[in-house]
Design a protein around this motif. Structure first.
Motif, PDB file in Angstrom:
ATOM      1  N   THR A  36      -4.996  -0.030   0.363  1.00 34.18           N
ATOM      2  CA  THR A  36      -4.803   1.398   0.605  1.00 34.18           C
ATOM      3  C   THR A  36      -6.028   1.970   1.308  1.00 34.18           C
ATOM      4  OG1 THR A  36      -5.855   2.189  -1.433  1.00 34.18           O
ATOM      5  CG2 THR A  36      -3.516   1.553  -1.566  1.00 34.18           C
ATOM      6  N   PRO A  37      -5.871   3.129   1.939  1.00 28.69           N
ATOM      7  CA  PRO A  37      -7.075   3.861   2.350  1.00 28.69           C
ATOM      8  C   PRO A  37      -7.914   4.212   1.121  1.00 28.69           C
ATOM      9  CG  PRO A  37      -5.092   4.789   3.364  1.00 28.69           C
ATOM     10  CD  PRO A  37      -4.626   3.825   2.316  1.00 28.69           C
ATOM     11  N   ARG A  38      -9.161   4.575   1.353  1.00 27.18           N
ATOM     12  CA  ARG A  38      -9.998   5.033   0.239  1.00 27.18           C
ATOM     13  C   ARG A  38      -9.367   6.258  -0.403  1.00 27.18           C
ATOM     14  NH1 ARG A  38     -15.717   6.364   2.119  1.00 27.18           N
ATOM     15  NH2 ARG A  38     -14.529   7.373   3.786  1.00 27.18           N
ATOM     16  N   ASN A  39      -9.675   6.473  -1.661  1.00 23.10           N
ATOM     17  CA  ASN A  39      -9.073   7.592  -2.386  1.00 23.10           C
ATOM     18  C   ASN A  39      -9.332   8.929  -1.713  1.00 23.10           C
ATOM     19  OD1 ASN A  39      -8.158   5.739  -4.194  1.00 23.10           O
ATOM     20  ND2 ASN A  39      -9.480   6.358  -5.883  1.00 23.10           N
ATOM     21  N   VAL A  40     -10.527   9.109  -1.141  1.00 23.08           N
ATOM     22  CA  VAL A  40     -10.829  10.370  -0.467  1.00 23.08           C
ATOM     23  C   VAL A  40      -9.924  10.540   0.750  1.00 23.08           C
ATOM     24  CG1 VAL A  40     -12.676   9.379   0.965  1.00 23.08           C
ATOM     25  CG2 VAL A  40     -12.683  11.832   0.408  1.00 23.08           C
ATOM     26  N   SER A  69       0.817  -1.215   0.000  1.00 28.79           N
ATOM     27  CA  SER A  69       0.000   0.000   0.000  1.00 28.79           C
ATOM     28  C   SER A  69       0.848   1.261   0.000  1.00 28.79           C
ATOM     29  CB  SER A  69      -0.929  -0.004   1.214  1.00 28.79           C
ATOM     30  OG  SER A  69      -0.180  -0.081   2.426  1.00 28.79           O
ATOM     31  N   SER A  70       2.061   1.195   0.569  1.00 31.39           N
ATOM     32  CA  SER A  70       2.906   2.390   0.632  1.00 31.39           C
ATOM     33  C   SER A  70       3.329   2.852  -0.753  1.00 31.39           C
ATOM     34  CB  SER A  70       4.134   2.123   1.504  1.00 31.39           C
ATOM     35  OG  SER A  70       5.010   1.183   0.904  1.00 31.39           O
ATOM     36  N   ALA A  71       3.646   1.910  -1.634  1.00 28.50           N
ATOM     37  CA  ALA A  71       3.999   2.271  -3.006  1.00 28.50           C
ATOM     38  C   ALA A  71       2.783   2.808  -3.754  1.00 28.50           C
ATOM     39  CB  ALA A  71       4.581   1.058  -3.730  1.00 28.50           C
ATOM     40  N   SER A  72       1.610   2.230  -3.485  1.00 33.04           N
ATOM     41  CA  SER A  72       0.386   2.710  -4.132  1.00 33.04           C
ATOM     42  C   SER A  72       0.089   4.155  -3.769  1.00 33.04           C
ATOM     43  CB  SER A  72      -0.802   1.826  -3.736  1.00 33.04           C
ATOM     44  OG  SER A  72      -0.632   0.499  -4.165  1.00 33.04           O
ATOM     45  N   VAL A  73       0.171   4.476  -2.475  1.00 33.14           N
ATOM     46  CA  VAL A  73      -0.122   5.842  -2.036  1.00 33.14           C
ATOM     47  C   VAL A  73       0.866   6.828  -2.653  1.00 33.14           C
ATOM     48  CG1 VAL A  73      -0.130   7.370  -0.030  1.00 33.14           C
ATOM     49  CG2 VAL A  73      -1.336   5.192   0.059  1.00 33.14           C
ATOM     50  N   ALA A  74       2.133   6.428  -2.771  1.00 28.17           N
ATOM     51  CA  ALA A  74       3.118   7.307  -3.411  1.00 28.17           C
ATOM     52  C   ALA A  74       2.700   7.620  -4.841  1.00 28.17           C
ATOM     53  CB  ALA A  74       4.499   6.659  -3.381  1.00 28.17           C
ATOM     54  N   LEU A  75       2.182   6.641  -5.582  1.00 26.10           N
ATOM     55  CA  LEU A  75       1.738   6.889  -6.958  1.00 26.10           C
ATOM     56  C   LEU A  75       0.524   7.817  -6.986  1.00 26.10           C
ATOM     57  CD1 LEU A  75       2.133   3.318  -8.491  1.00 26.10           C
ATOM     58  CD2 LEU A  75       3.548   5.316  -8.972  1.00 26.10           C
ATOM     59  N   HIS A  76      -0.400   7.643  -6.051  1.00 24.97           N
ATOM     60  CA  HIS A  76      -1.545   8.554  -5.976  1.00 24.97           C
ATOM     61  C   HIS A  76      -1.083   9.977  -5.687  1.00 24.97           C
ATOM     62  CE1 HIS A  76      -5.270   6.070  -6.143  1.00 24.97           C
ATOM     63  NE2 HIS A  76      -4.433   5.086  -5.817  1.00 24.97           N
ATOM     64  N   TRP A  77      -0.087  10.104  -4.838  1.00 25.74           N
ATOM     65  CA  TRP A  77       0.396  11.445  -4.485  1.00 25.74           C
ATOM     66  C   TRP A  77       1.140  12.115  -5.633  1.00 25.74           C
ATOM     67  CZ3 TRP A  77       2.343  11.633   1.284  1.00 25.74           C
ATOM     68  CH2 TRP A  77       1.227  11.540   2.120  1.00 25.74           C
TER      69      TRP A  77
END
Length: 282
Positions: free
Chosen positions: A247-251, A86-94
């Motif tokens: 991951t947490p929800r997108n919001v 999930s940490s890599a996913s959140v980095a991509l969202h950011w």
């Protein structure tokens, strides 16, 4: 047009094509592996190979989001522990959120510092040499303290082995060198799954990011927070997401980003990024 200018102009399409190919190779892997990462999200990240390679020679991808004028430099790291997907996913969202941010901030993202651990089956915390990268940074008295902590406090937990020497691993050396090159005013290191917010450094910490509240858990020999925040004076925000696999929800990802921006605007308001290549005066 002179010969040199013609050659430079001719090279631009080739470089763009190479960059697109590198991004597509990265997305082939990330899209198949990471939670809550669409192909479109990964493509929009426009990842590029960094200077680092893993133990097995995998590329460590980066992305710079650079405004016309820069007031701050912020380094964001995901996937230091390969099983914290999930940490890599959140980095991509950011990365997507940073692209739409008007602030004068030079963002540098390293979404997956430990690609060997991330793409192992099953994914694992350590790198291909079995080293916990977050215990491999050269904190003072590392040789004594890291060994003692591993042997006595973790009872030689193989998931937390600090390695034989500090910076023994190519991934930790790459991040160490990147910190010296980039000279960040702030480091954000994304982890999981403890669901808290940690902080190390000489400034006032954020009290919350989204649903994560500050709970400073102490420092560990060889950790990035200990090395960067305590001993180098580079503030390190450590985000512990609630789940390593989801991951947490997108919001909520957006809310965490907004809270980070708000805290930076208040706490780092008087900080100005020094020119790269000029040693920081501490």
């Amino acid at each position: 047009m002179g010969f040199c200018k013609r050659m430079a102009a001719a090279a631009v399409p080739l470089l763009l094509a190479m960059g697109a190919q590198a991004n597509e190779r990265a997305c082939d892997e990330f899209y198949a592996r990471l939670p809550n990462v669409s192909w479109a999200l990964c493509q929009s990240a426009q990842l590029q190979p960094g200077e680092g390679r893993s133990v097995r020679g995998r590329m460590i991808y980066t992305r710079d989001v650079l405004p016309a004028t820069t007031r701050l430099r912020v380094l964001v790291i995901g996937g230091m522990h390969g099983d914290e997907l999930s940490s890599a996913s959140v980095a991509l969202h950011w990365i997507r959120l940073a692209q739409g941010s008007p602030e004068q901030i030079h963002w540098r993202f390293i979404p997956a510092l430990n690609p060997d651990g991330l793409f192992d089956k099953p994914a694992r915390r350590m790198n291909a040499n079995g080293v916990d990268l977050n215990r491999n940074f050269p904190t003072p008295n590392w040789e004594r303290d890291a060994a003692f902590y591993w042997e006595k406090r973790t009872r030689k937990d193989p998931r937390r082995w600090p390695g034989k020497t500090p910076l023994s691993e190519p991934e930790s050396r790459y991040l160490h060198d990147e910190m010296q090159r980039f000279k960040p005013n702030l480091i954000v290191s994304i982890h999981a799954p403890y669901g808290v917010l940690d902080f190390d450094g000489p400034i006032e910490p954020p009290r919350r990011l989204g649903r994560l509240y500050l709970d400073q858990v102490g420092i560990f020999p060889g950790s990035l927070g200990n090395y960067g925040g305590v001993h180098k004076g580079m503030p390190v925000v450590t985000i512990e997401l609630p789940s390593a696999l989801l991951t947490p929800r997108n919001v909520e990802i957006q809310r965490m980003w907004a809270d980070l921006q708000k805290w930076m605007g208040v706490t780092l308001a008087g900080v100005v990024a020094e020119p790269q290549g000029v040693p920081l005066q501490r």
